[in-house]
Each structure stands twice: as structure tokens, then as C-alpha cells.
Write a protein that holds these residues in place. Sequence first.
Motif, mmCIF file in Angstrom:
data_model
loop_
_atom_site.group_PDB
_atom_site.id
_atom_site.type_symbol
_atom_site.label_atom_id
_atom_site.label_comp_id
_atom_site.label_asym_id
_atom_site.label_seq_id
_atom_site.Cartn_x
_atom_site.Cartn_y
_atom_site.Cartn_z
ATOM 1 N N HIS A 41 52.975 62.479 77.755
ATOM 2 C CA HIS A 41 53.092 63.743 78.484
ATOM 3 C C HIS A 41 51.712 64.376 78.702
ATOM 4 C CE1 HIS A 41 54.928 67.305 80.084
ATOM 5 N NE2 HIS A 41 54.411 68.079 79.140
ATOM 6 N N LEU A 42 50.834 64.268 77.703
ATOM 7 C CA LEU A 42 49.491 64.815 77.840
ATOM 8 C C LEU A 42 48.722 64.089 78.944
ATOM 9 C CD1 LEU A 42 47.300 66.743 76.857
ATOM 10 C CD2 LEU A 42 46.682 65.056 75.120
ATOM 11 N N VAL A 43 48.886 62.775 79.031
ATOM 12 C CA VAL A 43 48.213 62.016 80.090
ATOM 13 C C VAL A 43 48.738 62.445 81.457
ATOM 14 C CG1 VAL A 43 47.888 59.723 81.088
ATOM 15 C CG2 VAL A 43 47.657 60.056 78.618
ATOM 16 N N ASN A 44 50.053 62.669 81.566
ATOM 17 C CA ASN A 44 50.621 63.137 82.835
ATOM 18 C C ASN A 44 50.007 64.479 83.237
ATOM 19 O OD1 ASN A 44 52.335 60.933 83.187
ATOM 20 N ND2 ASN A 44 54.025 61.900 82.078
ATOM 21 N N LEU A 45 49.816 65.338 82.257
ATOM 22 C CA LEU A 45 49.177 66.625 82.537
ATOM 23 C C LEU A 45 47.740 66.424 83.000
ATOM 24 C CD1 LEU A 45 50.412 68.825 79.533
ATOM 25 C CD2 LEU A 45 51.244 68.835 81.882
ATOM 26 N N ALA A 46 47.038 65.500 82.346
ATOM 27 C CA ALA A 46 45.639 65.250 82.704
ATOM 28 C C ALA A 46 45.510 64.743 84.136
ATOM 29 C CB ALA A 46 45.037 64.233 81.737
ATOM 30 N N VAL A 47 46.461 63.915 84.548
ATOM 31 C CA VAL A 47 46.425 63.377 85.904
ATOM 32 C C VAL A 47 46.673 64.476 86.930
ATOM 33 C CG1 VAL A 47 47.612 61.813 87.515
ATOM 34 C CG2 VAL A 47 47.056 61.044 85.195
ATOM 35 N N ASP A 48 47.495 65.459 86.570
ATOM 36 C CA ASP A 48 47.907 66.488 87.535
ATOM 37 C C ASP A 48 47.156 67.804 87.378
ATOM 38 O OD1 ASP A 48 49.820 66.790 89.734
ATOM 39 O OD2 ASP A 48 50.687 68.410 88.534
ATOM 40 N N ILE A 49 46.278 67.892 86.394
ATOM 41 C CA ILE A 49 45.658 69.178 86.058
ATOM 42 C C ILE A 49 44.812 69.741 87.202
ATOM 43 C CG2 ILE A 49 43.500 68.288 85.057
ATOM 44 C CD1 ILE A 49 45.616 71.022 83.423
ATOM 45 N N ASP A 50 44.241 68.855 88.010
ATOM 46 C CA ASP A 50 43.384 69.326 89.107
ATOM 47 C C ASP A 50 44.202 69.834 90.296
ATOM 48 O OD1 ASP A 50 41.020 68.755 87.749
ATOM 49 O OD2 ASP A 50 40.976 66.692 88.467
ATOM 50 N N ASN A 51 45.522 69.703 90.234
ATOM 51 C CA ASN A 51 46.371 70.131 91.345
ATOM 52 C C ASN A 51 46.970 71.518 91.148
ATOM 53 O OD1 ASN A 51 46.013 67.657 92.709
ATOM 54 N ND2 ASN A 51 47.621 66.698 91.482
ATOM 55 N N ILE A 52 46.484 72.237 90.146
ATOM 56 C CA ILE A 52 46.934 73.632 90.003
ATOM 57 C C ILE A 52 46.575 74.390 91.275
ATOM 58 C CG2 ILE A 52 46.635 75.778 88.713
ATOM 59 C CD1 ILE A 52 45.938 74.103 86.265
ATOM 60 N N PRO A 53 47.516 75.107 91.883
ATOM 61 C CA PRO A 53 47.214 75.814 93.140
ATOM 62 C C PRO A 53 46.016 76.755 92.996
ATOM 63 C CG PRO A 53 49.570 75.815 92.710
ATOM 64 C CD PRO A 53 48.925 75.270 91.478
ATOM 65 N N GLU A 54 45.077 76.620 93.907
ATOM 66 C CA GLU A 54 43.868 77.447 93.857
ATOM 67 C C GLU A 54 44.189 78.926 94.028
ATOM 68 O OE1 GLU A 54 39.767 77.624 93.174
ATOM 69 O OE2 GLU A 54 41.183 75.963 93.035
ATOM 70 N N GLU A 55 45.326 79.211 94.679
ATOM 71 C CA GLU A 55 45.690 80.605 94.909
ATOM 72 C C GLU A 55 45.872 81.374 93.599
ATOM 73 O OE1 GLU A 55 47.195 78.019 96.267
ATOM 74 O OE2 GLU A 55 46.484 78.192 98.353
ATOM 75 N N ILE A 56 46.283 80.664 92.546
ATOM 76 C CA ILE A 56 46.467 81.327 91.255
ATOM 77 C C ILE A 56 45.127 81.857 90.752
ATOM 78 C CG2 ILE A 56 47.100 80.966 88.837
ATOM 79 C CD1 ILE A 56 49.153 78.917 89.792
ATOM 80 N N PHE A 57 44.104 81.022 90.829
ATOM 81 C CA PHE A 57 42.772 81.434 90.371
ATOM 82 C C PHE A 57 42.192 82.522 91.274
ATOM 83 C CE2 PHE A 57 43.253 76.987 89.020
ATOM 84 C CZ PHE A 57 43.083 77.130 87.658
ATOM 85 N N LEU A 58 42.342 82.339 92.582
ATOM 86 C CA LEU A 58 41.760 83.301 93.523
ATOM 87 C C LEU A 58 42.401 84.675 93.391
ATOM 88 C CD1 LEU A 58 41.340 81.076 96.716
ATOM 89 C CD2 LEU A 58 39.549 81.885 95.164
ATOM 90 N N SER A 59 43.708 84.704 93.086
ATOM 91 C CA SER A 59 44.382 85.986 92.900
ATOM 92 C C SER A 59 43.807 86.730 91.696
ATOM 93 C CB SER A 59 45.888 85.758 92.703
ATOM 94 O OG SER A 59 46.545 86.968 92.420
ATOM 95 N N VAL A 60 43.575 85.994 90.606
ATOM 96 C CA VAL A 60 42.979 86.618 89.421
ATOM 97 C C VAL A 60 41.545 87.053 89.725
ATOM 98 C CG1 VAL A 60 42.295 86.260 87.023
ATOM 99 C CG2 VAL A 60 44.445 85.293 87.863
ATOM 100 N N LEU A 61 40.807 86.183 90.430
ATOM 101 C CA LEU A 61 39.424 86.514 90.784
ATOM 102 C C LEU A 61 39.360 87.798 91.604
ATOM 103 C CD1 LEU A 61 36.397 85.679 90.907
ATOM 104 C CD2 LEU A 61 36.945 84.502 93.053
ATOM 105 N N GLU A 62 40.237 87.927 92.584
ATOM 106 C CA GLU A 62 40.240 89.125 93.425
ATOM 107 C C GLU A 62 40.473 90.387 92.595
ATOM 108 O OE1 GLU A 62 43.152 88.457 96.416
ATOM 109 O OE2 GLU A 62 42.002 86.856 97.417
ATOM 110 N N SER A 63 41.360 90.290 91.620
ATOM 111 C CA SER A 63 41.642 91.467 90.787
ATOM 112 C C SER A 63 40.430 91.835 89.922
ATOM 113 C CB SER A 63 42.871 91.221 89.911
ATOM 114 O OG SER A 63 42.623 90.206 88.956
ATOM 115 N N VAL A 64 39.710 90.819 89.427
ATOM 116 C CA VAL A 64 38.521 91.085 88.618
ATOM 117 C C VAL A 64 37.420 91.703 89.471
ATOM 118 C CG1 VAL A 64 36.692 90.028 87.232
ATOM 119 C CG2 VAL A 64 39.053 89.252 86.967
#
Length: 349
Positions: A98-121
Motif C-alpha cells: 500500500h505504501l508503494v502504491n501511495l509513492a507511485v501516486d503521490i505526485d498526482n495530488i491535485p495542485e489546486e489543493i496546494f494553491l488554495s492554501v497558498l492563496e490563503s497564506v
Amino acid sequence: MCCTIWVYRLYDTANAISLEKAESILAAGSSVSRLRLTRVSPKAIAFKNAPVTAQLAPQQVPIAGYAYSAEVRARIYDLGVISLIFRITLPPDTTYDHLVNLAVDIDNIPEEIFLSVLESVVAAIRPAIIGERAPIVDEDLVIYYFQQWKDWDMVPLLLAEKEPVSPETRRETLANRFSYAEDFTVMGWDKAVVYDPTGSPDIPDLLEFANAQLLELRYYDHLLDREIDKMYDAIAEAERTAVYRRLGEYRRIRRQVLELLADITSITSKIHNSLRITEDVFYARVYTTYLRLVRIQDWAASIDQRIEVIQRSYNLLTEEVVTNRSELMEAAIILIILLEFVVSLFELF
């Protein structure tokens, strides 16, 4: 605890950020601190201006078909960088597959999640921001942090790859391994595995700081590239103007080039001197090896080359200004001589 995945996104957001103002603003609504390494004395590693860390609201993060709750922090650098750190704690019964599956997919986290937090900061600390700009340059990093080690194969985590790799690839992937006591750190280009029973965040903090420096060098390398193109366009435009206006245009361009050189020299010096490791040999080895991995010297060399191009252009413009001034003075002298000659003729007749 099986593992905590630390997902980083670093954004260039401004020319600079006043950390004192940002700290004061953020302290009103969240837990705020200055970055300090926990396992060494302050004398061993000196931050020129330690970045401000603020605890933010948790976020839900989808990875490999599952939703995980992430503890979120923002780290603010006076260089103008804002780093977002998403810490995802996995359940104790998480399997290796399961950890390997996460590692393979970890770079596919939607960028919008990060950008939304960035905008608030950015919105929160805007009074502390100097020369705000759109975050067009970013860096990312993923760290798999263990306090208990199960002797798992690290290669799939570092490469985000399920398929078997050659012995040569395996050796290269695991080559940058460091251990001080019971702990160890294995570093890749944008991934790292850290095992530390004490739970110290020192190694992740060092790698993040190196990425902030890399991000700024990348930004100013791109900036210089654009400024060189603008400079050449301005020179070409000046050459198409009338001779009597050309000298003024050359002076204006030369003044802008000189200001750019002064600004870039000051900024790059600030980037290089933002962290000094003076006494701790282990942290120094980890830090310098990681800088080599991300080829930070290549970016620094690229900036130096562009500065040389700008310096040569400045020298050529200076020569052109001097030449034009000499030609104008010669023309003026000839004109004065002619006038005197004409006046003398009128006096004769």
C-alpha cells in the motif's frame, strides 16, 4: 506508527517578505515559531534570518483512491518563498504494497489543493510582502519519515516506481545514504527516506531549506534570461532612433543594466549566505550532498554566466556612450571653427 509522508510545495511569491510582520500577523490566529534545528547547537548551524512556521488547518488529500487527513504548515522565508508542508500520518497497519502504491501516486495530488492554501497564506500576510508576484516557479519534495523501520525496500519509494530496476539503478538510487547513529537518510532528486527514532525534523528541514535556495536561484536565472532579451531589444530600438537621441537612450539602458546587476548580485549573495553550517560535519555532508543532487551549482553558474553577459553589454554601452560623446564634441568643435571662419569672412568684407 508506520510512516509519515511529508509532501512539500515551495512557491516563489515575492521579492522579499518581512518575517517580523508575517510572524506578528500569523501569531494572532495560529501557532507560530521560527525554524530551529533540534539536535545541534545554534552555533553549529546559523540561519541568517530563520523562516517563520505557522500551523494551518488540516486538509483532506486524495492519494491512490483514498482520502487522507494532512497536518498542514506554512513556512515563510524572507527570500520571498512560501513552503507548504503536508504531513500525512499513515495507519500503523499500513502494508508495504500500500505504501508503494501511495509513492507511485503521490505526485498526482491535485495542485489546486496546494494553491488554495497558498492563496490563503498570501492573503493573510500581504502587508508583509514586498513586490508580490504570481507563483510561476515552484519546487516539490516528498519525504517518507519513519520512527520505526521495517527493513522495507526503499528504491520504489525513491523512484515512485513499482517495476524492478537494474542493479546499476539500484546502486545509484541508494548511493546517497547517511547515518549518524541509529538513524539514516537516503536522498534522491525530489524524494527522500528518513528514519529517525527520535522524531527530529532536522533532516527534512535542511532539505526543505536547500529547495528554497534552489527555487530562488531558478527564479532569478529565468529573470536574467528575460532581462537580457529586453536589454537587446532596447539596444536594437535605440539604434533605430535619430543620432541626437541615441546617446540618451544608451545612458538610460546603461543605468537600468547597472541597477539590475546591483540587485542580482545582492540577491544571490543573500541566497547563498542564508544558511551557514559551521561545526556539524554530519549535517554539512547531508546538506552539501543534497545541493549537489539538485544541481544547485549549475543554476548558480548559469546566473554567473548571464551576469557576465550583462556586464559585457554594460561595458560595450559605456564605450558606445563615450564614443558618441567624443563624436558630438568633435562635431561641436568643428562647428565652432566653421562659425569663427564665417564670422572672420564677414568681418573682412
